[in-house]
Enzyme design. Structure first.
Site, short mmCIF file in Angstrom:
data_model
loop_
_atom_site.label_atom_id
_atom_site.label_comp_id
_atom_site.label_asym_id
_atom_site.label_seq_id
_atom_site.Cartn_x
_atom_site.Cartn_y
_atom_site.Cartn_z
N ARG A 262 0.85 -1.19 0.00
CA ARG A 262 0.00 0.00 0.00
C ARG A 262 0.89 1.24 0.00
O ARG A 262 1.46 1.62 1.03
CB ARG A 262 -0.89 -0.01 1.25
CG ARG A 262 -2.05 0.97 1.21
CD ARG A 262 -2.68 1.10 2.58
NE ARG A 262 -1.82 1.89 3.47
CZ ARG A 262 -1.67 1.67 4.76
NH1 ARG A 262 -2.24 0.64 5.34
NH2 ARG A 262 -0.89 2.46 5.48
N HIS A 266 -3.85 4.27 4.60
CA HIS A 266 -4.92 3.28 4.72
C HIS A 266 -6.24 3.91 4.25
O HIS A 266 -6.98 3.33 3.45
CB HIS A 266 -5.04 2.81 6.17
CG HIS A 266 -6.20 1.92 6.42
ND1 HIS A 266 -6.28 0.64 5.93
CD2 HIS A 266 -7.35 2.13 7.12
CE1 HIS A 266 -7.42 0.09 6.31
NE2 HIS A 266 -8.09 0.98 7.03
N TYR A 275 4.12 5.26 11.25
CA TYR A 275 4.39 3.86 11.60
C TYR A 275 5.22 3.10 10.57
O TYR A 275 5.49 1.92 10.77
CB TYR A 275 3.06 3.11 11.84
CG TYR A 275 2.05 3.19 10.71
CD1 TYR A 275 2.16 2.38 9.58
CD2 TYR A 275 0.98 4.08 10.77
CE1 TYR A 275 1.24 2.44 8.55
CE2 TYR A 275 0.05 4.14 9.75
CZ TYR A 275 0.18 3.33 8.64
OH TYR A 275 -0.73 3.41 7.61
#
Length: 372
Positions: A262, A266, A275
């Site tokens: 990805r 998100h 993160y």
């Protein structure tokens, strides 16, 4: 030998695999089909870019980007037949594109003007599913119904039906997904479980969810599993095609793990810089699914600069249509949900509708039109 199934390297070189090959089908020109797959991916990326920008400008409530996952979605989407049925999550905009869903219908869902502006039966594409993993049970139940309707294993290519359930690596930890595996295996249902492993369950890395590659979980349930390079549209198409045909032939479920990444957030409420490392993102940019197909076509003289110019113009036109169309989407009537709950409204619901219309008339000074 690596378990990863790949037919086109990140550098755009074709490679052979002992079990899978890219097969456009009889009478279909291979180069033309590959150009078509590239076109789909480019337009899906533009669709995604425009939708993200619309959300940033306050025109959509939220958006789930697909950046970097175009090959996984287009490959699987183009492997479908008309009678097949798709149960998506909330990120399968590329599969929706392949099923002929109007991009404005996708935007209307995220703008909140409806809950899905397309007919799931006519398109073979179910409504987006927000509850994580729930669609795998829906797909399995639908597949069991297909079996009982005699639409599997007849040998008729226009009749035999496969069902495909899309989900992510995060959803693989949900109970619903594992229950779907149990039922599908027990009833030998014609369903393909297509996991887009983009390696991040929101902010949770894959290594914290599973000690083994996800595709190997299928062995414990009694059906085959494969791991495909999810950034390779040729390999994704080939593996999805084989798994779907296996389902249509009555041979039961298959798990396909499309190993991808990805590239974006998100959703548009997420900040992935909190993160994950930028070095990882840069590494995966070298595996871009669009760039490798373009490299292959250019290297082999199968595409021209004029073709790319026309594609760029088509993408620009899509962007204009999406922006103008999104701004023009009408707000729904407050009474419209009453007309969509049942094919024929029940007396109880009709009473509730009329009471609500009367309440609204008191607020607005005029009663909204009631459609009977």
């Amino acid at each position: 030998m690596s378990d990863l199934i790949q037919l086109l390297t990140p550098e755009g070189e074709r490679v052979e695999h002992p079990e899978f090959r890219f097969d456009p089908g009889p009478g279909v020109d291979e180069a033309e089909m590959i150009r078509g797959l590239l076109r789909d991916m480019v337009l899906c990326r533009r669709l995604d870019t425009e939708a993200t920008a619309l959300q940033r400008h306050g025109e959509l409530g939220i958006w789930a980007p697909l950046l970097g996952q175009e090959a996984a979605q287009v490959g699987a989407g183009r492997a479908l037949r008309k009678q097949d049925h798709v149960f998506p999550t909330y990120r399968e905009h590329g599969v929706a594109w392949c099923r002929g869903i109007d991009p404005l219908d996708m935007l209307s869902t995220w703008r909140g003007t409806d809950h899905g502006g397309w007919d799931p039966v006519a398109t073979g594409f179910h409504l987006y599913t927000i509850v994580i993993g729930a669609q795998t049970l829906h797909a399995t139940g639908y597949a069991m119904g297909v079996q009982r309707d005699g639409l599997v294993g007849t040998g008729d290519p226009d009749r035999d039906t496969a069902v495909i359930a899309h989900f992510g690596d995060g959803a693989s930890s949900q109970g619903d997904v594992n229950e779907a595996f149990v039922f599908a295996a027990s009833y030998n249902s014609p369903v393909v479980f297509f996991c887009q492993n983009n390696q991040w369950a929101i902010s949770e890395p894959m290594e914290r969810q599973s000690r083994i590659p996800l595709f190997k979980r299928a062995q414990g349930f009694g059906f085959p599993g494969y791991q495909v390079d999810g950034n390779d549209v040729l390999a994704t198409y080939a593996v999805a095609q084989a798994a779907l045909q296996r389902a249509r032939d009555g041979e039961g479920p298959t798990l396909v793990e499309a190993y991808t990444y990805r590239m974006g957030a998100h959703t548009t409420t997420d900040d992935p810089t909190r993160y994950r490392l930028s070095e990882d993102v840069e590494h995966w940019k070298l595996k871009d699914p669009i760039a490798r197909v373009e490299a292959y076509l250019r290297r082999n003289g199968l595409v021209s600069d004029e073709w790319f110019a026309e594609l760029e113009a088509e993408a620009d036109a899509l962007g204009v249509r999406m922006r103008e169309g999104c701004h023009a989407l009408p707000d729904p009537s407050p009474l419209s949900p009453f007309n969509e709950a049942y094919a024929e409204i029940t007396p109880e619901l009709e009473t509730q509708r009329d009471e609500f219309a009367a309440y609204l008339s008191g607020l607005q000074g005029a009663a909204p039109e009631v459609t009977r």
